[in-house]
Design an enzyme around this catalytic site. Structure first.
Site, PDB file in Angstrom:
ATOM      1  N   GLY A  45      43.861  89.337  20.667  1.00  0.00           N
ATOM      2  CA  GLY A  45      44.603  88.479  19.763  1.00  0.00           C
ATOM      3  C   GLY A  45      45.100  89.313  18.601  1.00  0.00           C
ATOM      4  CD  GLN A  50      44.561  91.350  13.080  1.00  0.00           C
ATOM      5  OE1 GLN A  50      44.839  90.411  13.828  1.00  0.00           O
ATOM      6  NE2 GLN A  50      43.639  92.258  13.374  1.00  0.00           N
ATOM      7  CB  CYS A  89      38.518  92.604  13.949  1.00  0.00           C
ATOM      8  SG  CYS A  89      40.015  92.160  13.060  1.00  0.00           S
ATOM      9  CG  LEU A  90      43.169  95.056  17.483  1.00  0.00           C
ATOM     10  CD1 LEU A  90      44.580  94.647  17.867  1.00  0.00           C
ATOM     11  CD2 LEU A  90      42.707  96.239  18.307  1.00  0.00           C
ATOM     12  CG  HIS A 131      38.840  86.856  15.361  1.00  0.00           C
ATOM     13  ND1 HIS A 131      37.696  87.612  15.176  1.00  0.00           N
ATOM     14  CD2 HIS A 131      39.867  87.653  14.975  1.00  0.00           C
ATOM     15  CE1 HIS A 131      38.033  88.807  14.696  1.00  0.00           C
ATOM     16  NE2 HIS A 131      39.353  88.852  14.577  1.00  0.00           N
ATOM     17  CD  GLU A 132      43.547  87.032  16.393  1.00  0.00           C
ATOM     18  OE1 GLU A 132      44.158  87.404  15.376  1.00  0.00           O
ATOM     19  OE2 GLU A 132      42.758  87.766  17.000  1.00  0.00           O
ATOM     20  CG  HIS A 135      42.912  87.817  11.146  1.00  0.00           C
ATOM     21  ND1 HIS A 135      42.588  88.840  10.285  1.00  0.00           N
ATOM     22  CD2 HIS A 135      42.395  88.159  12.350  1.00  0.00           C
ATOM     23  CE1 HIS A 135      41.894  89.762  10.936  1.00  0.00           C
ATOM     24  NE2 HIS A 135      41.767  89.370  12.195  1.00  0.00           N
TER      25      HIS A 135
END
Length: 163
Positions: A45, A50, A89-90, A131-132, A135
């Site tokens: 995701g 991000q 997480c990226l 999670h997204e 963000h």
């Protein structure tokens, strides 16, 4: 176009994002870039902050088929249950941790064509969506970690599971 992933502690990651007021060519190009970027970095995701864009846009790949969903101005309508699982997480390379999240979510969002839709998801898919959306609200997964793991510890756990 592959975009650079913003890394923690960049300020944009901890700020709530602005609603999208118009879905135009720029937004559609952003969605395409986000997908290319997520794929390039092997993510499940990705949220617009991000890639340094403070808008309420996120994408995720769901299910074994890894079906892409695009969420513009997503809203959580309902959650149920609870589960703890490991997340990464990226924007936090090398950090993994156990996070408690609802095991079911129902959301409402817009797609790239401006159509509103509802989606229900469970287990890992619900986790990914939540999670997204976190963000987009400036909430980072590191603030929810119950127990942290290094990449090496995670690899050891995966090796043990395969045996």
């Amino acid at each position: 176009m592959i975009r650079e992933i913003v890394k923690h502690p960049a300020k944009i990651l901890s700020q709530p994002c602005e609603k999208v007021t118009e879905i135009n060519e720029e937004i559609i190009a952003l969605l395409d870039d986000m997908y290319e970027t997520m794929t390039e970095y092997d993510g499940m995701g990705l949220a617009a902050p991000q890639v340094n864009v403070p808008l309420r846009i996120a994408i995720a790949e769901l299910g074994e088929e890894r079906t892409l969903i695009e969420m513009i101005n997503p809203t959580v309508i309902e959650t149920e249950g609870s589960s703890v699982d490991i997340e990464g997480c990226l924007s936090f390379p090398g950090l993994y941790g156990e996070v408690e999240r609802p095991s079911y979510v129902k959301i409402e969002a817009y797609d790239r064509y401006g159509r509103i839709y509802q989606l229900e998801a469970e287990d890992y898919d619900a986790r990914c969506i939540l999670h997204e959306i976190d963000h987009l609200d400036g909430i980072l997964f590191n603030s929810k970690i119950i127990r942290a793991y290094t990449e090496e510890e995670l690899e050891e756990m995966l090796e043990e599971e395969e045996e």
